[in-house]
Design a protein around this motif. Structure first.
Motif, PDB file in Angstrom:
ATOM      1  N   SER A   1       0.907  -1.075   0.244  1.00  0.00           N
ATOM      2  CA  SER A   1      -0.062   0.343  -0.286  1.00  0.00           C
ATOM      3  C   SER A   1       1.221   1.443  -0.019  1.00  0.00           C
ATOM      4  N   VAL A   2       1.956   1.498   0.367  1.00  0.00           N
ATOM      5  CA  VAL A   2       2.946   2.293   0.795  1.00  0.00           C
ATOM      6  C   VAL A   2       3.746   2.786  -0.567  1.00  0.00           C
ATOM      7  N   LEU A   3       4.230   1.794  -1.136  1.00  0.00           N
ATOM      8  CA  LEU A   3       4.890   1.077  -2.004  1.00  0.00           C
ATOM      9  C   LEU A   3       3.701   2.296  -3.384  1.00  0.00           C
ATOM     10  N   GLY A   4       2.763   1.697  -3.937  1.00  0.00           N
ATOM     11  CA  GLY A   4       1.598   1.764  -4.553  1.00  0.00           C
ATOM     12  C   GLY A   4       2.232   3.450  -4.405  1.00  0.00           C
ATOM     13  N   GLY A   5       1.166   4.013  -3.362  1.00  0.00           N
ATOM     14  CA  GLY A   5       0.461   5.150  -2.593  1.00  0.00           C
ATOM     15  C   GLY A   5       1.944   6.319  -2.778  1.00  0.00           C
ATOM     16  N   ALA A   6       3.229   5.529  -2.877  1.00  0.00           N
ATOM     17  CA  ALA A   6       4.389   6.712  -2.963  1.00  0.00           C
ATOM     18  C   ALA A   6       4.733   6.777  -4.569  1.00  0.00           C
ATOM     19  N   TYR A   7       4.544   5.836  -5.448  1.00  0.00           N
ATOM     20  CA  TYR A   7       5.115   5.800  -6.778  1.00  0.00           C
ATOM     21  C   TYR A   7       3.476   7.044  -7.244  1.00  0.00           C
ATOM     22  N   ALA A   8       2.285   6.429  -6.968  1.00  0.00           N
ATOM     23  CA  ALA A   8       1.159   7.318  -7.091  1.00  0.00           C
ATOM     24  C   ALA A   8       1.284   8.579  -6.583  1.00  0.00           C
ATOM     25  N   TRP A   9       1.379   9.154  -5.448  1.00  0.00           N
ATOM     26  CA  TRP A   9       1.187  10.299  -5.368  1.00  0.00           C
ATOM     27  C   TRP A   9       2.154  11.329  -4.876  1.00  0.00           C
ATOM     28  N   GLY A  10       3.630  10.867  -4.849  1.00  0.00           N
ATOM     29  CA  GLY A  10       4.585  10.876  -3.742  1.00  0.00           C
ATOM     30  C   GLY A  10       5.283  11.889  -4.403  1.00  0.00           C
ATOM     31  N   PRO A  11       5.760  12.216  -6.128  1.00  0.00           N
ATOM     32  CA  PRO A  11       5.246  13.696  -6.524  1.00  0.00           C
ATOM     33  C   PRO A  11       5.184  14.727  -6.328  1.00  0.00           C
ATOM     34  N   VAL A  12       3.527  14.148  -6.118  1.00  0.00           N
ATOM     35  CA  VAL A  12       2.306  15.417  -5.434  1.00  0.00           C
ATOM     36  C   VAL A  12       2.564  16.268  -4.024  1.00  0.00           C
ATOM     37  N   SER A  13       3.552  15.153  -2.980  1.00  0.00           N
ATOM     38  CA  SER A  13       3.024  15.490  -1.896  1.00  0.00           C
ATOM     39  C   SER A  13       4.453  15.089  -1.197  1.00  0.00           C
ATOM     40  N   GLY A  14       4.671  14.316  -1.638  1.00  0.00           N
ATOM     41  CA  GLY A  14       6.024  13.816  -1.033  1.00  0.00           C
ATOM     42  C   GLY A  14       6.268  12.786  -0.004  1.00  0.00           C
ATOM     43  N   GLY A  15       4.323  12.287  -0.443  1.00  0.00           N
ATOM     44  CA  GLY A  15       4.072  10.631   0.069  1.00  0.00           C
ATOM     45  C   GLY A  15       4.263  10.196   1.556  1.00  0.00           C
ATOM     46  N   HIS A  16       3.811  11.319   2.480  1.00  0.00           N
ATOM     47  CA  HIS A  16       3.899  11.065   3.900  1.00  0.00           C
ATOM     48  C   HIS A  16       3.004  10.039   4.581  1.00  0.00           C
ATOM     49  N   PHE A  17       2.009   9.460   5.041  1.00  0.00           N
ATOM     50  CA  PHE A  17       0.492   9.572   4.739  1.00  0.00           C
ATOM     51  C   PHE A  17       0.760   9.044   5.825  1.00  0.00           C
ATOM     52  N   ASN A  18       1.438   9.529   6.811  1.00  0.00           N
ATOM     53  CA  ASN A  18       1.801   9.263   8.381  1.00  0.00           C
ATOM     54  C   ASN A  18       2.149  10.598   9.145  1.00  0.00           C
ATOM     55  N   PRO A  19       1.143  10.938   9.803  1.00  0.00           N
ATOM     56  CA  PRO A  19       1.481  12.182  10.867  1.00  0.00           C
ATOM     57  C   PRO A  19       2.978  11.804  11.628  1.00  0.00           C
ATOM     58  N   ALA A  20       3.354  10.901  11.879  1.00  0.00           N
ATOM     59  CA  ALA A  20       4.641  10.793  12.590  1.00  0.00           C
ATOM     60  C   ALA A  20       5.645  10.688  11.925  1.00  0.00           C
ATOM     61  N   VAL A  21       5.700  10.802  10.342  1.00  0.00           N
ATOM     62  CA  VAL A  21       6.343  10.719   9.236  1.00  0.00           C
ATOM     63  C   VAL A  21       6.527  12.112   9.196  1.00  0.00           C
ATOM     64  N   SER A  22       5.476  12.958   8.807  1.00  0.00           N
ATOM     65  CA  SER A  22       6.123  14.616   8.483  1.00  0.00           C
ATOM     66  C   SER A  22       6.625  15.316   9.597  1.00  0.00           C
ATOM     67  N   LEU A  23       6.443  14.908  11.235  1.00  0.00           N
ATOM     68  CA  LEU A  23       6.624  15.795  12.338  1.00  0.00           C
ATOM     69  C   LEU A  23       8.146  15.511  11.669  1.00  0.00           C
ATOM     70  N   GLY A  24       8.610  13.650  11.853  1.00  0.00           N
ATOM     71  CA  GLY A  24       9.976  13.332  11.695  1.00  0.00           C
ATOM     72  C   GLY A  24      10.345  14.695  10.598  1.00  0.00           C
ATOM     73  N   LEU A  25      10.017  14.418   9.513  1.00  0.00           N
ATOM     74  CA  LEU A  25      10.895  15.522   8.213  1.00  0.00           C
ATOM     75  C   LEU A  25      10.938  16.698   8.699  1.00  0.00           C
ATOM     76  N   ALA A  26       9.608  17.064   9.031  1.00  0.00           N
ATOM     77  CA  ALA A  26       9.754  18.636   9.621  1.00  0.00           C
ATOM     78  C   ALA A  26      11.368  19.051  10.574  1.00  0.00           C
ATOM     79  N   VAL A  27      11.319  18.186  11.728  1.00  0.00           N
ATOM     80  CA  VAL A  27      12.445  17.961  12.679  1.00  0.00           C
ATOM     81  C   VAL A  27      12.923  17.723  11.813  1.00  0.00           C
TER      82      VAL A  27
END
Length: 268
Positions: free
Chosen positions: A60-86
């Motif tokens: 699921s993450v693999l498909g989402g990252a290829y499909a929408w990663g170029p648009v949003s970065g493909g986080h799909f997870n608050p822990a990922v968004s926070l980690g990247l921001a930190v």
């Protein structure tokens, strides 16, 4: 002749991509857990077990990252968004909108799964709801009956490793073509470790989505599935900052002088 640099996607489009990507993630992993996992053969499932659910999560993450990663970065997870921001790799101003989009996407997916389960045979939906709806936690919600301490520790550690992989493969040293594959496979590996202990969250949005349908125990234990992955993501981001500073310091240090033959002789 100058080459025009494409503008980044509009913020609303990025939020939409996070909503859809998180929807896919929760639909994939929780759908597999509810309809196909069947840890015992008496409930009509396909018996894909922990391995199958782990693969569903990674795919699921693999498909989402290829499909929408170029648009949003493909986080799909608050822990990922926070980690990247930190780590300084994501704009703090967008974190709140990303988290809201992720939570809404997960909630939409779990609601759809519950609607599908309502048309199942006999008491299929009631059994899924009373069983916690694949919610994460400890004790009653842990497939292996593990304690709160074990569940908390495994969620912090596996989320930190997962976010660390993301930070590494999406850095300037990574290969953007294969990054989603590395991310999906690493999440599959983390799920194989964590599912027997905590039911494998790594993702507060996924935990909220299942707790909505998981009953009183799932709601009471939700705090662990929010705090532990968030802490893991923040730890990974902080470690990435330290490593990045170390690399900059090393690259800025002057190279050691070359020894001339006379100096070599004096050393000997």
């Amino acid at each position: 002749m100058t080459t025009e640099i494409p503008a980044p996607p509009a913020v609303a489009l990025r939020y939409a991509a996070e909503f859809v990507g998180t929807f896919l993630l929760v639909l994939g992993v929780i759908g597999a857990a509810i309809f196909s996992a069947a840890f015992d053969s008496g409930d009509g499932g396909l018996n894909i077990g922990i391995l199958g659910v782990s693969l569903a999560l990674g795919l699921s993450v693999l498909g989402g990252a290829y499909a929408w990663g170029p648009v949003s970065g493909g986080h799909f997870n608050p822990a990922v968004s926070l980690g990247l921001a930190v780590a300084g790799r994501f704009d703090w101003r967008l974190v709140g909108g990303y988290v809201v989009a992720q939570v809404l996407g997960g909630a939409a997916a779990s609601s759809l799964i519950a609607a599908v389960a309502a048309g199942g045979p006999d008491s299929f939906l009631n059994d899924a709801l009373s069983g916690g709806f694949a919610s994460t936690g400890w004790g009653q919600l842990s497939p292996g009956g593990f304690s709160l301490g074990s569940a908390f520790l495994v969620e912090v550690t596996t989320t930190a490793v997962f976010v660390g992989v993301i930070l590494s493969v999406t850095s300037h040293r990574g290969n953007p073509t294969t990054a989603p594959l590395a991310i999906g496979l690493s999440l599959t590996l983390m799920a194989l470790i964590a599912i027997p202990v905590s039911n494998g969250s790594f993702n507060p949005a996924r935990s909220i989505a299942t707790a909505m349908c998981g009953g009183q125990v799932a709601v009471e234990q939700l705090w662990m599935s929010l705090v532990a992955p968030t802490l893991g993501g923040v730890i990974a981001g902080a470690v990435a900052v330290v490593i990045s500073r170390g690399h900059r310091t090393a690259s800025a240090a002057p190279a050691p002088p070359h020894l001339v033959p006379a100096e070599i002789a004096s050393v000997r």
